[in-house]
Design an enzyme around this catalytic site. Structure first.
Site, short mmCIF file in Angstrom:
data_model
loop_
_atom_site.label_atom_id
_atom_site.label_comp_id
_atom_site.label_asym_id
_atom_site.label_seq_id
_atom_site.Cartn_x
_atom_site.Cartn_y
_atom_site.Cartn_z
N ASP A 1 0.87 -1.30 -0.08
CA ASP A 1 0.04 0.07 -0.14
C ASP A 1 0.80 1.36 0.14
OD1 ASP A 1 -2.95 -0.50 0.35
OD2 ASP A 1 -2.24 -1.97 1.76
N GLU B 1 -0.69 9.49 1.48
CA GLU B 1 -1.66 10.26 2.41
C GLU B 1 -1.90 9.81 3.63
OE1 GLU B 1 -6.21 10.69 1.68
OE2 GLU B 1 -5.77 12.71 1.95
N ASP B 2 -1.85 8.57 3.79
CA ASP B 2 -1.93 7.95 5.17
C ASP B 2 -0.89 8.02 6.45
OD1 ASP B 2 -4.72 7.06 4.69
OD2 ASP B 2 -4.01 5.56 3.41
N ARG C 1 0.73 -2.11 7.18
CA ARG C 1 1.19 -0.55 6.71
C ARG C 1 2.18 0.10 7.48
NH1 ARG C 1 -2.97 3.17 3.76
NH2 ARG C 1 -0.69 3.67 2.90
N ARG D 1 -9.97 2.55 11.39
CA ARG D 1 -8.57 2.89 11.38
C ARG D 1 -8.32 3.82 12.07
NH1 ARG D 1 -5.84 1.26 6.25
NH2 ARG D 1 -7.19 -0.58 5.76
N HIS E 1 -12.38 5.17 5.36
CA HIS E 1 -12.02 6.46 5.95
C HIS E 1 -12.97 7.68 5.54
CE1 HIS E 1 -7.55 5.38 4.64
NE2 HIS E 1 -7.73 5.16 6.02
N CYS F 1 -5.59 10.27 -1.96
CA CYS F 1 -4.72 9.25 -1.15
C CYS F 1 -3.30 9.10 -1.67
CB CYS F 1 -5.32 7.99 -0.93
SG CYS F 1 -5.52 6.98 -2.42
C1 CIR Z 1 -5.59 0.82 2.69
O1 CIR Z 1 -6.70 -0.15 2.93
O2 CIR Z 1 -4.80 1.40 3.56
C2 CIR Z 1 -5.37 1.13 1.43
N1 CIR Z 1 -5.67 0.00 0.47
C3 CIR Z 1 -6.09 2.14 0.79
C4 CIR Z 1 -5.82 3.38 1.43
C5 CIR Z 1 -6.28 4.59 0.88
N2 CIR Z 1 -6.01 5.77 1.27
C6 CIR Z 1 -6.49 6.99 1.60
O3 CIR Z 1 -7.56 6.98 0.66
N3 CIR Z 1 -5.97 7.89 2.15
#
Ligand code: CIR
Length: 264
Positions: A64, A69-70, A89, A135, A163, A258
């Site tokens: 991922d 962004e996360d 992650r 999350r 999210h 993201c």
């Molecule tokens: C996840 O599940 O963490 C990733 N497959 C997708 C994250 C998407 N993140 C975002 O939109 N900020």
């Protein structure tokens, strides 16, 4: 100035991108070659509106890793580093924290028991809305409230999905796009209580997630009804618009915001 960015951080796709986290198995398999082309176009679009776009190398062990962004959230000249909600992650953050420090930002790490993802953070200039989701937890809310960020931090309940920004995104200073689905409406009502105008976006929830950079709006391709709604709003607010199709990222629950961290 809100929406004016000097830098963007992105990261290339992991060779193991097909193994990215997914809420539901997609009906069609991820096309890795197409995902790479879509990501290249995403970076090109950023380059056309942001002077410095940093492309970090992919992380093989983190499927991922392109969803930058996360791991970190930037608020003006400060950033906090999330303790990511998905255990698979955790480990994506250090290189991003280092990059933000190199750019001169003051960086605050969040520690256990806090859990948070940047996809749950919607910073509007006045507020930082923090989605409370699968999350992101209340411990993160308390930890972020205690940071010297210079804005009000508000918890928002996210009833389903991944999210907060799977359902909403910022369109203009006081305008937020919200999916017309049930969860989108519930989130919109919470944001309206803080004085924002919300605009309903039809079709899939992901269509409500746009990128606003300067006077440009980048919207998800392949959804004509939502594009028409967003286009007429762009005309009302005198913004340019552009369509970008990121179908292979949607399969892993990714939206437009993201794949980048935007830095004023
Ligand atoms: C996840 O599940 O963490 C990733 N497959 C997708 C994250 C998407 N993140 C975002 O939109 N900020």
């Amino acid at each position: 100035m809100l929406f004016s960015y000097r830098y963007a951080i992105t990261r290339g796709i992991s060779p193991n991108f097909e193994r990215a986290e997914k809420q539901l198995a997609p009906t069609e398999a991820v096309d890795l070659a197409l995902a790479k082309r879509q990501h290249d176009t995403y970076v090109e679009v950023l380059r056309s509106v942001i002077p410095n776009v940093i492309e970090l190398p992919p992380l093989t062990d983190f499927p991922d890793c392109c969803f930058v962004e996360d791991p970190a959230v930037v608020i003006e000249d400060k950033a906090f580093i999330n303790r990511l909600g998905a255990p698979s992650r955790r480990g994506e953050e250090p290189s991003i924290a280092e990059c933000l420090e190199d750019l001169g930002l003051k960086v605050f790490p969040l520690d256990a028991p806090a859990l948070s993802d940047g996809g749950d953070c919607l910073y509007t200039g006045r507020h930082l809305f923090l989605g409370l989701s699968h999350r992101t937890n209340r411990e993160a809310l308390e930890a972020i409230k205690s940071l010297p960020l210079g804005c009000e931090v508000v918890g928002v309940s996210v009833p389903e999905g991944l999210h907060l920004k799977s359902f909403v995104s910022q369109f203009d200073e006081e305008v937020i796009l919200a999916s017309a689905c049930e969860a989108g409406l519930m989130i919109a009502a919470q944001l309206e209580a803080y004085g924002y105008r919300t605009v309903r976006i039809p079709e899939q929830a992901v269509c409500a997630n746009v990128l606003r950079i300067g006077n440009h709006i980048v919207m998800q391709g392949g959804f004509p009804e939502s594009a028409a709604t967003i286009q007429s709003l762009c005309t009302e607010y005198r913004l340019d618009s552009q369509v970008l199709k990121m179908s292979e990222f949607i399969k892993s629950d990714g939206a437009l915001t993201c794949c980048s961290i935007l830095i004023p």
